[in-house]
Motif scaffolding. Structure first.
Motif, mmCIF file in Angstrom:
data_model
loop_
_atom_site.group_PDB
_atom_site.id
_atom_site.type_symbol
_atom_site.label_atom_id
_atom_site.label_comp_id
_atom_site.label_asym_id
_atom_site.label_seq_id
_atom_site.Cartn_x
_atom_site.Cartn_y
_atom_site.Cartn_z
ATOM 1 N N PHE A 112 1.927 8.854 -7.185
ATOM 2 C CA PHE A 112 1.777 7.437 -7.494
ATOM 3 C C PHE A 112 2.258 6.546 -6.351
ATOM 4 O O PHE A 112 1.668 5.514 -6.073
ATOM 5 N N ALA A 113 3.333 6.921 -5.671
ATOM 6 C CA ALA A 113 3.876 6.070 -4.615
ATOM 7 C C ALA A 113 4.672 6.896 -3.623
ATOM 8 O O ALA A 113 5.451 7.767 -4.010
ATOM 9 N N ASP A 114 4.434 6.642 -2.342
ATOM 10 C CA ASP A 114 5.238 7.210 -1.272
ATOM 11 C C ASP A 114 5.906 6.033 -0.568
ATOM 12 O O ASP A 114 6.179 5.020 -1.194
ATOM 13 N N GLN A 115 6.140 6.142 0.703
ATOM 14 C CA GLN A 115 6.748 5.027 1.418
ATOM 15 C C GLN A 115 5.790 3.838 1.435
ATOM 16 O O GLN A 115 4.570 3.995 1.497
ATOM 17 N N VAL A 122 0.838 -1.192 0.000
ATOM 18 C CA VAL A 122 0.000 0.000 0.000
ATOM 19 C C VAL A 122 0.876 1.245 0.000
ATOM 20 O O VAL A 122 1.805 1.356 0.809
ATOM 21 N N PHE A 123 0.588 2.171 -0.910
ATOM 22 C CA PHE A 123 1.306 3.445 -0.991
ATOM 23 C C PHE A 123 0.287 4.574 -0.859
ATOM 24 O O PHE A 123 -0.598 4.724 -1.693
ATOM 25 N N GLY A 124 0.398 5.364 0.196
ATOM 26 C CA GLY A 124 -0.545 6.448 0.419
ATOM 27 C C GLY A 124 -0.377 7.569 -0.586
ATOM 28 O O GLY A 124 0.743 7.954 -0.920
ATOM 29 N N THR A 125 -1.481 8.109 -1.078
ATOM 30 C CA THR A 125 -1.442 9.236 -2.018
ATOM 31 C C THR A 125 -1.866 10.545 -1.365
ATOM 32 O O THR A 125 -1.782 11.599 -1.979
#
Length: 459
Positions: free
Chosen positions: A236-239, A188-191
């Motif tokens: 699109f992607a964080d940590q 899961v990557f938070g937006t």
């Protein structure tokens, strides 16, 4: 206090949003991978050898947003960039989206299946006391005469990308009874995320002057969300974070079923979805027990962009944000309890009770619930679905979905969206394109079947 204006602006929003949800259609026997997202216990056995979704888009917004030239921005950002226009805010626009990217479900054996899914999801929930402060931003009111006391606004907004691998199988099959379990593990990557809590909002005005305004606030906003609102930029992607879905399902089989017909008289299931966390590189906390101003022109609140307004309000209320690194957010866990009963060969009544535990991530939010009833008629080629939905946010919605084998078009509130003027007349709309590959015995040769039945009756 850079983002404080966001909390003021979003007090106007008064509607909940649902994730992984294609109203009506996802309850169908031939929904395949689109149903696996929210009912993983029902993935196996499946009617297809392979069920692939090329693309599925679900948007809840004003019709002009859904069908505008900026529809792609709305889909990827949840429509948050539309919040920069005050005319939109004053109409209480609410938007949520679910983009199901290329996803596939494969029958590994007659009693087991495996799946891969990609979803981009945006969701918010709000709990308001109909704040009169919204009128503060209405340029059509030349003279303000407001007197609002002890209002509150509690809002949760979150969005994320997820890539998941899932599996399901029948673990018990004896006589007329069958029991299956399934689940997903997800990256899961938070937006973008915000928890906004404002309490004890007091406001008095006269003419074009704000005599006094005060409130207490406790708000956390990630930089990703700010970019979405102000610029319409999709992150699109964080940590990397993690998530899990789990489901189980019981079926009472029908010994008189025929090929192509649903092979059960009834089924009941339970699923828990979105158990996990998203992680962000940074977030900012804003807290103040007694922020206030006196004797200031309303023009100080009216600006062309959210950034202008945040800069202005930071100076007005003198609230300084505290940065936080490696900020974690719990996913909005949901629980679904559902049941389904076959009426003769094809007509089916589906029931679902859905809880969203918003209090896990925002203690000031109430528990959200939804009850859904979906009569449907379907075979391997066509399907008609009539979802009837009741929630603690909207009294009742009625919609329609149609499936023409690989193509699904539907709406959860086609017949009722016009009835809720105070909620901005949001239209729920979704479309999906699939590639179903049927098992040979799923196709029904009605002539042969009638011949066999005739011979059996003669005996």
């Amino acid at each position: 206090m850079k983002h404080f204006v966001t909390s003021i602006l979003l007090t106007i929003i008064s509607i909940s949003a649902f994730s992984q949800y294609f109203p009506g259609y996802e309850t169908g026997r031939f929904s395949g991978i689109s149903s696996a997202n929210i009912r993983p216990g029902g993935m196996s056995p499946m009617p297809y050898k392979v069920d692939a979704t090329i693309l599925g888009v679900h948007v809840n917004s004003k019709p002009q947003n859904i069908f505008s030239k900026n529809a792609l921005d709305v889909i990827f950002t949840g429509g948050l960039n539309n919040l920069t226009g005050y005319h939109e805010l004053l109409n209480r626009t609410h938007v949520f989206t679910n983009l199901q990217g290329p996803s596939i479900q494969v029958q590994a054996s007659p009693k087991a299946s495996v799946s891969f899914v990609w979803n981009t999801r945006n969701i918010w929930l709000s709990n308001l006391t109909e704040p009169g402060v919204a009128q503060l931003f209405n340029p059509e009111l030349p003279d303000l005469m407001l007197n609002s006391a002890n209002e509150s606004a509690n809002i949760m907004i979150t969005g994320w990308n997820e890539w998941g691998i899932g599996a399901a199988g029948v673990v018990y099959d004896e006589g007329f009874h069958s029991f299956s379990i399934g689940g997903f593990a997800k990256m899961v990557f938070g937006t973008g995320h915000a928890n906004i809590n404002m309490n004890n909002i007091n406001l008095t005005t006269s003419g074009n002057t704000v005599n006094n305004m005060s409130f207490a606030m406790n708000t956390t906003i990630t930089e990703n969300l700010y970019r979405q609102i102000d610029e319409g930029r999709f992150n699109f992607a964080d940590q990397i974070g993690y998530g899990f879905d789990f489901g189980l399902e019981y079926k009472f089989l029908n010994p008189r079923s025929c090929p192509g017909g649903s092979n059960y008289r009834a089924k009941f299931g339970l699923s828990l979805t979105d158990i996990g966390k998203t992680r962000y590189q940074s977030a900012t906390h804003y807290t103040n027990d007694n922020a206030s101003i006196t004797g200031i022109s309303r023009d100080n609140f009216l600006h062309a962009s959210v950034k202008d307004a945040t800069d202005s309000l930071q100076q007005l209320f003198n609230i300084t944000g505290t940065p936080a690194a490696d900020y974690s957010v719990m996913l909005p866990m949901s629980m679904r309890v559902y049941g389904e009963i076959n009426i003769r060969r094809r007509a089916i009544i589906y029931n679902e009770f859905h809880f969203m535990f918003a209090q896990l991530t925002n203690p000031d939010m109430p528990v959200f619930f939804r009850y859904n009833v979906t009569p449907r008629f379907e075979d391997d080629r066509f399907g008609v679905y009539v979802p009837l939905t009741f929630t603690n946010y909207i009294p009742a919605d009625a919609g329609l979905a149609i499936r023409l084998k690989p193509l699904i078009i539907g709406s959860g509130n086609l017949f009722t969206f016009w009835a809720y003027e105070q909620r901005g007349k949001a239209l729920d709309f979704y479309v999906m394109l699939k590639i179903p590959i049927l098992n040979d015995d799923e196709r029904i040769d009605w002539k042969s079947m009638m011949s066999i039945r005739a011979k059996g009756n003669k005996r």
